[in-house]
Scaffold this active site. Structure first.
Site, PDB file in Angstrom:
ATOM      1  N   GLU A 273       0.501  -1.539  -0.265  1.00 33.23           N
ATOM      2  CA  GLU A 273       0.083   0.108   0.214  1.00 33.23           C
ATOM      3  C   GLU A 273       0.925   1.155  -0.013  1.00 33.23           C
ATOM      4  O   GLU A 273       0.828   2.226   0.738  1.00 33.23           O
ATOM      5  CB  GLU A 273      -1.049   0.236   1.045  1.00 33.23           C
ATOM      6  CG  GLU A 273      -2.209  -0.831   1.232  1.00 33.23           C
ATOM      7  CD  GLU A 273      -2.298  -1.427   2.785  1.00 33.23           C
ATOM      8  OE1 GLU A 273      -2.061  -0.237   3.752  1.00 33.23           O
ATOM      9  OE2 GLU A 273      -3.631  -2.609   2.885  1.00 33.23           O
ATOM     10  N   PRO A 274       1.426   1.214  -0.870  1.00 31.23           N
ATOM     11  CA  PRO A 274       2.259   2.811  -0.563  1.00 31.23           C
ATOM     12  C   PRO A 274       1.876   3.831  -1.489  1.00 31.23           C
ATOM     13  O   PRO A 274       1.210   4.066  -2.570  1.00 31.23           O
ATOM     14  CB  PRO A 274       3.469   2.386  -2.004  1.00 31.23           C
ATOM     15  CG  PRO A 274       2.936   1.241  -3.293  1.00 31.23           C
ATOM     16  CD  PRO A 274       1.650   0.739  -2.805  1.00 31.23           C
ATOM     17  N   ARG A 276       3.072   7.196   0.053  1.00 30.87           N
ATOM     18  CA  ARG A 276       4.425   8.868  -0.577  1.00 30.87           C
ATOM     19  C   ARG A 276       5.412   8.286  -1.139  1.00 30.87           C
ATOM     20  O   ARG A 276       5.916   9.339  -2.684  1.00 30.87           O
ATOM     21  CB  ARG A 276       4.458   8.674   0.739  1.00 30.87           C
ATOM     22  CG  ARG A 276       6.215   9.962   0.938  1.00 30.87           C
ATOM     23  CD  ARG A 276       6.730  10.415   2.589  1.00 30.87           C
ATOM     24  NE  ARG A 276       5.532   9.859   3.636  1.00 30.87           N
ATOM     25  CZ  ARG A 276       5.126  10.818   4.782  1.00 30.87           C
ATOM     26  NH1 ARG A 276       5.350  11.923   4.431  1.00 30.87           N
ATOM     27  NH2 ARG A 276       4.292  10.406   5.323  1.00 30.87           N
ATOM     28  N   ARG A 312       2.186  20.397   6.075  1.00 35.52           N
ATOM     29  CA  ARG A 312       3.325  19.250   7.239  1.00 35.52           C
ATOM     30  C   ARG A 312       3.897  19.773   7.787  1.00 35.52           C
ATOM     31  O   ARG A 312       4.733  18.902   8.645  1.00 35.52           O
ATOM     32  CB  ARG A 312       4.127  18.538   5.856  1.00 35.52           C
ATOM     33  CG  ARG A 312       2.767  17.462   5.302  1.00 35.52           C
ATOM     34  CD  ARG A 312       3.055  16.438   3.794  1.00 35.52           C
ATOM     35  NE  ARG A 312       3.971  16.001   5.118  1.00 35.52           N
ATOM     36  CZ  ARG A 312       5.336  15.222   5.541  1.00 35.52           C
ATOM     37  NH1 ARG A 312       6.293  16.063   4.978  1.00 35.52           N
ATOM     38  NH2 ARG A 312       5.993  14.262   5.979  1.00 35.52           N
ATOM     39  N   CYS A 342      -3.149  33.463  10.474  1.00 37.28           N
ATOM     40  CA  CYS A 342      -3.295  33.639  11.172  1.00 37.28           C
ATOM     41  C   CYS A 342      -2.477  33.298  12.371  1.00 37.28           C
ATOM     42  O   CYS A 342      -3.300  33.098  14.010  1.00 37.28           O
ATOM     43  CB  CYS A 342      -3.979  35.340  12.104  1.00 37.28           C
ATOM     44  SG  CYS A 342      -4.700  35.948  10.602  1.00 37.28           S
ATOM     45  N   TYR A 371      -0.073  13.939   0.897  1.00 36.28           N
ATOM     46  CA  TYR A 371      -0.198  14.631   2.090  1.00 36.28           C
ATOM     47  C   TYR A 371      -0.286  16.198   1.970  1.00 36.28           C
ATOM     48  O   TYR A 371       0.319  16.355   2.908  1.00 36.28           O
ATOM     49  CB  TYR A 371       0.615  14.328   3.416  1.00 36.28           C
ATOM     50  CG  TYR A 371       0.635  12.139   2.862  1.00 36.28           C
ATOM     51  CD1 TYR A 371      -0.690  12.391   3.785  1.00 36.28           C
ATOM     52  CD2 TYR A 371       1.294  11.828   2.827  1.00 36.28           C
ATOM     53  CE1 TYR A 371      -0.938  10.623   3.527  1.00 36.28           C
ATOM     54  CE2 TYR A 371       1.589  10.532   3.029  1.00 36.28           C
ATOM     55  CZ  TYR A 371       0.329   9.733   3.370  1.00 36.28           C
ATOM     56  OH  TYR A 371       0.185   8.193   3.517  1.00 36.28           O
TER      57      TYR A 371
HETATM   58  N1  LLP Z   1      -1.938   2.138   4.023  1.00 38.44           N
HETATM   59  C1  LLP Z   1      -1.944   2.710   5.756  1.00 38.44           C
HETATM   60  C2  LLP Z   1      -2.972   1.650   6.647  1.00 38.44           C
HETATM   61  C3  LLP Z   1      -1.860   4.093   5.401  1.00 38.44           C
HETATM   62  O1  LLP Z   1      -2.754   3.994   7.308  1.00 38.44           O
HETATM   63  C4  LLP Z   1      -0.534   4.437   5.168  1.00 38.44           C
HETATM   64  C5  LLP Z   1      -1.265   5.865   5.873  1.00 38.44           C
HETATM   65  C6  LLP Z   1      -0.558   3.803   3.913  1.00 38.44           C
HETATM   66  C7  LLP Z   1      -0.163   2.532   4.057  1.00 38.44           C
HETATM   67  C8  LLP Z   1       0.436   4.934   2.865  1.00 38.44           C
HETATM   68  O2  LLP Z   1       1.877   4.817   3.867  1.00 38.44           O
HETATM   69  P1  LLP Z   1       2.931   5.918   2.679  1.00 38.44           P
HETATM   70  O3  LLP Z   1       3.435   4.569   2.124  1.00 38.44           O
HETATM   71  O4  LLP Z   1       2.689   6.803   2.155  1.00 38.44           O
HETATM   72  O5  LLP Z   1       3.957   6.352   4.191  1.00 38.44           O
HETATM   73  N2  LLP Z   1       0.247  12.918   6.883  1.00 38.44           N
HETATM   74  C9  LLP Z   1       1.359  12.459   7.456  1.00 38.44           C
HETATM   75  C10 LLP Z   1       1.565  10.639   6.934  1.00 38.44           C
HETATM   76  C11 LLP Z   1       0.440  10.033   7.224  1.00 38.44           C
HETATM   77  C12 LLP Z   1       0.395   8.334   6.503  1.00 38.44           C
HETATM   78  C13 LLP Z   1      -0.920   7.899   6.957  1.00 38.44           C
HETATM   79  N3  LLP Z   1      -0.748   6.213   6.639  1.00 38.44           N
HETATM   80  C14 LLP Z   1       2.347  13.304   6.260  1.00 38.44           C
HETATM   81  O6  LLP Z   1       2.230  14.270   5.702  1.00 38.44           O
HETATM   82  O7  LLP Z   1       3.753  12.727   6.353  1.00 38.44           O
END
Ligand code: LLP
Length: 419
Positions: A273-274, A276, A312, A342, A371
């Site tokens: 589940e990528p 980012r 972020r 503000c 994000y």
């Molecule tokens: N699968 C699940 C169940 C998740 O909760 C997430 C991210 C992902 C996959 C994807 O993760 P990634 O590959 O993108 O790392 N808003 C935060 C990041 C929150 C991530 C939440 N879950 C930020 O801006 O760093």
């Protein structure tokens, strides 16, 4: 690697000068590079080609329909966490059988919809949720394929707000309760155990926590096998980090070979589940300098994007590189780059060395594809930015800029207050 590069001192997205895109669509503006998204998806997905797998792009990272449909065309599945994300994935043409549904708070309505469209599986995060899933499935007479999301209590060594696989986090089911939930599910023939799931956190820059989590899952998988469960899908979530500044995350091939090493020979389909890593470095936020000012201590550069556009830095003290769209070779200054909102937390960078800028100059906040827009808000009644997607020399507007009228449309003044 991405396709935001300078040609003769001017920042381009693929074949188009960023300045030109801004002339047409204004600022603040999110610009995504289609070629970069495709490249990242292909590299990540093909790193696992040795074993049966399905890459379910995590929609929360960037859920724009343009981005999703690009990924759908590349064969991506989707990891969704709400009814809204499910509709987006379907609208973008992602087949239901490539969609997994995660999240600790699925509502009955969301479960119903997902059952009716026939998603691949529900990643269940609690005993109560499993019960509700069974109930809804029985009522609709549709079997519910599910995995239990195990919380393996592994430290992902990332920012505490984006760590999810520790016992103190709200996610998943404690490892020692996982087996009993599968056994409990046997009571309802509408519950169909088909997988096992975890996700330990985001922006991980080392492989070892992933390996530790996979080993825990493997042990659970074997135990379930011994109990007669025939599972097909092992979902290890997302979380592989990217380079914002000085980080050194492992490249996808290193990540995949370590995982494959652990799973080789097991008769399962791996789900990833990528989020980012697919879109993070494929997007920038372009903003215009509104004002500059200095006091005895500091220089401030005030730009027209705010924490409502990209939260972020304010929320996680996250570092985003900031570069001028036109590099005129100006001398450098040290400044705080701040938004118009503000709140003192409304900043993109503190004490940052950047080329001297003046009113009207454009800055690009890099690595804003994940994000970024998805976490934006209307705080201070600020219309949200437009989003464009670039393909070579073509620019597609994939979300128009909101207007103030858009923001006011849903509200009403009670008759009794009208003057
Ligand atoms: N699968 C699940 C169940 C998740 O909760 C997430 C991210 C992902 C996959 C994807 O993760 P990634 O590959 O993108 O790392 N808003 C935060 C990041 C929150 C991530 C939440 N879950 C930020 O801006 O760093």
């Amino acid at each position: 690697m991405h396709y935001f590069v300078y040609h003769s001192g001017e920042l381009y997205c693929e074949g188009v000068p960023v300045r030109k895109i801004v002339e047409k669509y204004g600022t603040p503006l999110y610009i995504y590079s289609g070629k970069t998204i495709r490249r990242h998806f292909k590299i990540f997905d093909s790193a696992f080609e040795e074993i049966p797998h399905l890459t379910c792009y995590s929609v929360k990272a960037n859920s724009n329909l343009g981005v999703l449909s690009l990924l759908a065309k590349e064969g991506a599945g989707a990891d969704v966490v709400s009814g809204g994300e499910l509709e987006r994935a379907l609208r973008a043409g992602i087949p239901p059988k490539k969609i997994v549904f995660s999240g600790v708070g699925k509502t009955v309505e969301e479960i119903e919809r997902a059952l009716k469209v026939g998603i691949l599986m529900f990643n269940v995060e609690s005993a109560e949720e499993l019960y509700v899933l069974g109930e809804v499935a029985q009522r609709l007479q549709i079997k519910a394929p599910f995995a239990i999301r195990a919380n393996p209590d592994v430290d992902p060594k990332t920012h505490p707000y984006i760590s999810t696989g520790l016992r103190k986090n709200k996610f998943g089911v404690p490892e020692e309760e996982v087996i009993s939930l599968y056994l409990k599910a046997k009571e309802n023939p509408y519950l169909q155990p088909i997988g096992l799931d975890t996700h330990i956190g985001s922006q991980l820059t080392t492989i070892s926590p992933f390996i530790e989590a996979v080993r825990r899952l493997k042990a659970l998988w074997k135990e379930l096998e011994g109990l007669g469960f025939e599972l097909s899908f092992l979902d290890i979530g997302g979380g592989l980090g990217i380079i914002y500044g000085e980080e050194e995350p492992p490249p996808p091939e290193e990540f995949s070979s370590a995982i494959i090493q652990e799973l080789k020979g097991l008769p399962l389909t791996l789900i990833l589940e990528p989020g980012r890593i697919i879109v993070g470095n494929a997007g920038i936020l372009v903003t215009k300098v509104l004002y500059t000012k200095s006091n005895k201590e500091k220089n401030f550069v005030i730009v027209d994007a705010g924490m409502n556009d990209l939260i972020r830095p304010a929320l996680y003290q996250a570092y985003h590189k900031i570069v001028p769209v036109l590099d005129r070779g100006e001398e450098e200054i040290v400044a705080d780059i701040v938004g118009p909102i503000c709140e003192s937390g409304d900043f993109f960078a503190k004490e940052r060395r950047i080329p001297k800028v003046k009113r009207g100059d454009l800055l690009a906040i890099m690595s804003a594809g994940a994000y970024g827009f998805v976490m934006s808000s209307n705080y201070n009644t600020r219309p949200r930015a437009a989003e464009v997607l670039v393909e070579d020399d073509q620019v597609f507007l994939v979300r128009r800029r909101e207007t103030i009228e858009d923001l006011l449309r849903l509200e009403e003044i009670p008759e009794v207050y009208k003057i």
